[in-house]
Motif scaffolding. Structure first.
Motif, PDB file in Angstrom:
ATOM      1  N   ARG A 120      48.398  31.902 -35.750  1.00 17.10           N
ATOM      2  CA  ARG A 120      48.685  32.996 -36.305  1.00 17.10           C
ATOM      3  C   ARG A 120      47.303  33.844 -35.703  1.00 17.10           C
ATOM      4  N   HIS A 121      46.039  33.327 -35.485  1.00 16.09           N
ATOM      5  CA  HIS A 121      44.454  33.960 -35.607  1.00 16.09           C
ATOM      6  C   HIS A 121      45.035  34.769 -33.854  1.00 16.09           C
ATOM      7  N   PHE A 122      45.079  33.956 -33.377  1.00 20.25           N
ATOM      8  CA  PHE A 122      45.385  34.613 -31.476  1.00 20.25           C
ATOM      9  C   PHE A 122      46.526  34.092 -31.362  1.00 20.25           C
ATOM     10  N   PRO A 123      47.451  34.949 -30.241  1.00 19.42           N
ATOM     11  CA  PRO A 123      48.479  34.823 -29.524  1.00 19.42           C
ATOM     12  C   PRO A 123      48.474  34.034 -28.516  1.00 19.42           C
ATOM     13  N   THR A 124      47.665  34.515 -28.062  1.00 14.60           N
ATOM     14  CA  THR A 124      47.746  33.788 -26.760  1.00 14.60           C
ATOM     15  C   THR A 124      46.237  33.384 -26.386  1.00 14.60           C
ATOM     16  N   ARG A 125      46.833  32.714 -25.330  1.00 17.41           N
ATOM     17  CA  ARG A 125      45.508  30.916 -25.466  1.00 17.41           C
ATOM     18  C   ARG A 125      44.102  32.453 -24.178  1.00 17.41           C
TER      19      ARG A 125
ATOM     20  N   THR B 228      41.320  31.871 -16.513  1.00 15.12           N
ATOM     21  CA  THR B 228      42.020  32.534 -17.994  1.00 15.12           C
ATOM     22  C   THR B 228      43.191  32.958 -17.330  1.00 15.12           C
ATOM     23  N   PRO B 229      44.607  33.631 -17.789  1.00 14.99           N
ATOM     24  CA  PRO B 229      45.795  34.904 -17.701  1.00 14.99           C
ATOM     25  C   PRO B 229      44.916  35.718 -18.226  1.00 14.99           C
ATOM     26  N   GLN B 230      44.851  36.545 -17.654  1.00 15.90           N
ATOM     27  CA  GLN B 230      44.033  38.198 -18.341  1.00 15.90           C
ATOM     28  C   GLN B 230      45.442  39.316 -18.521  1.00 15.90           C
ATOM     29  N   PRO B 231      45.802  39.340 -19.689  1.00 10.57           N
ATOM     30  CA  PRO B 231      46.602  40.248 -19.915  1.00 10.57           C
ATOM     31  C   PRO B 231      46.087  41.925 -19.571  1.00 10.57           C
ATOM     32  N   ASP B 232      46.762  42.841 -19.308  1.00  8.88           N
ATOM     33  CA  ASP B 232      46.480  43.934 -20.011  1.00  8.88           C
ATOM     34  C   ASP B 232      46.062  44.561 -21.158  1.00  8.88           C
TER      35      ASP B 232
ATOM     36  N   ILE C  18      51.732  35.346 -19.803  1.00  7.17           N
ATOM     37  CA  ILE C  18      51.202  34.820 -20.599  1.00  7.17           C
ATOM     38  C   ILE C  18      52.377  34.215 -21.403  1.00  7.17           C
ATOM     39  N   VAL C  19      52.288  32.820 -22.182  1.00  5.00           N
ATOM     40  CA  VAL C  19      54.035  32.868 -22.859  1.00  5.00           C
ATOM     41  C   VAL C  19      52.796  33.315 -24.040  1.00  5.00           C
ATOM     42  N   PRO C  20      52.973  33.689 -25.528  1.00 10.42           N
ATOM     43  CA  PRO C  20      53.211  34.561 -26.703  1.00 10.42           C
ATOM     44  C   PRO C  20      53.145  32.963 -27.904  1.00 10.42           C
TER      45      PRO C  20
END
Length: 219
Positions: free
Chosen positions: A78-83, A136-140, A4-6
């Motif tokens: 600012r509120h949500f760094p990633t999708r 949706t990409p799901q990071p840890d 995920i690209v921040p």
């Protein structure tokens, strides 16, 4: 797992980040009024994102959400760094809206069955967004893992309250379990993702009609 690209630290044009390092963050120590405004603005943003996700999917351009909410794209980042952060927040926002709507609809609608119908409409809107979570990409640590439990904990009691009221009014057959109803509606909504000819609302209306008590039982 896809990376995920921040989104924070810059606005984006399409999928490319554009630096906004010259922007300053919020002032330190905001007062109660400013905090309340921030909460209202975030709720407005989430409501706008939910509307866009319903019509355009969870991959909708961030600029479309910003335009709907009437904010700059930098505010969203600012509120949500990633999708993924945004999608999880919208998911939770819609769950809370569905949960809070149940008692209100029971109080305001003309009958428990009318309240149930209106609530199911909100639930379907929510499911349209929910189905996009799989893509949706799901990071840890993104919060996806706990969403299903949260969803059931909040919405099963509301569905049960609406069903009980409709059964007591003689409008719905007894014996319908909240989980069965929600699972059935969810299954009917799955087909809408890839077939524009498929209308889940029509089929859910038929399902609800099949659950209604015969006229003789309503007297």
């Amino acid at each position: 797992m896809r990376n995920i690209v921040p989104l924070s630290g810059g606005e984006r044009q399409g999928d490319r980040a554009v630096s906004t390092s010259g922007q300053t963050g919020p002032a330190q120590g905001p007062g109660p009024g400013k905090r309340a405004d921030a909460v209202r603005n975030q709720q407005k943003l989430l409501a706008a994102a939910a509307e866009v996700f319903v019509t355009s999917g969870v991959d909708a351009p961030i600029r479309e959400i910003a335009a709907r909410a009437g904010v700059g794209m930098g505010t969203i980042y600012r509120h949500f760094p990633t999708r993924a952060d945004l999608v999880v927040a919208v998911f939770r926002h819609q769950v809370e809206e569905c949960a809070e709507a149940g008692p209100r609809l029971l109080a305001d609608a003309g009958s428990p069955l009318a309240a149930l119908r209106q609530w199911i409409g909100l639930f379907i809107d929510f499911l349209v967004t929910k189905h996009g979570l799989a893509d949706t990409p799901q990071p840890d640590g993104s919060g996806f893992a706990a969403l299903h439990t949260y969803f059931l904990d909040r919405l099963l009691p509301v569905a049960g309250q609406l069903l009980d009221a409709a059964v007591e009014a003689g409008e719905i057959r007894p014996g319908v379990e909240p989980y069965e109803l929600m699972r059935g509606i969810g299954n009917l909504c799955v087909g809408a993702d890839n077939d524009p000819r498929y209308d889940p609302r029509r089929l859910v209306a038929l399902l609800l009609k099949g659950l209604q008590a015969p006229p003789s039982a309503r007297g």
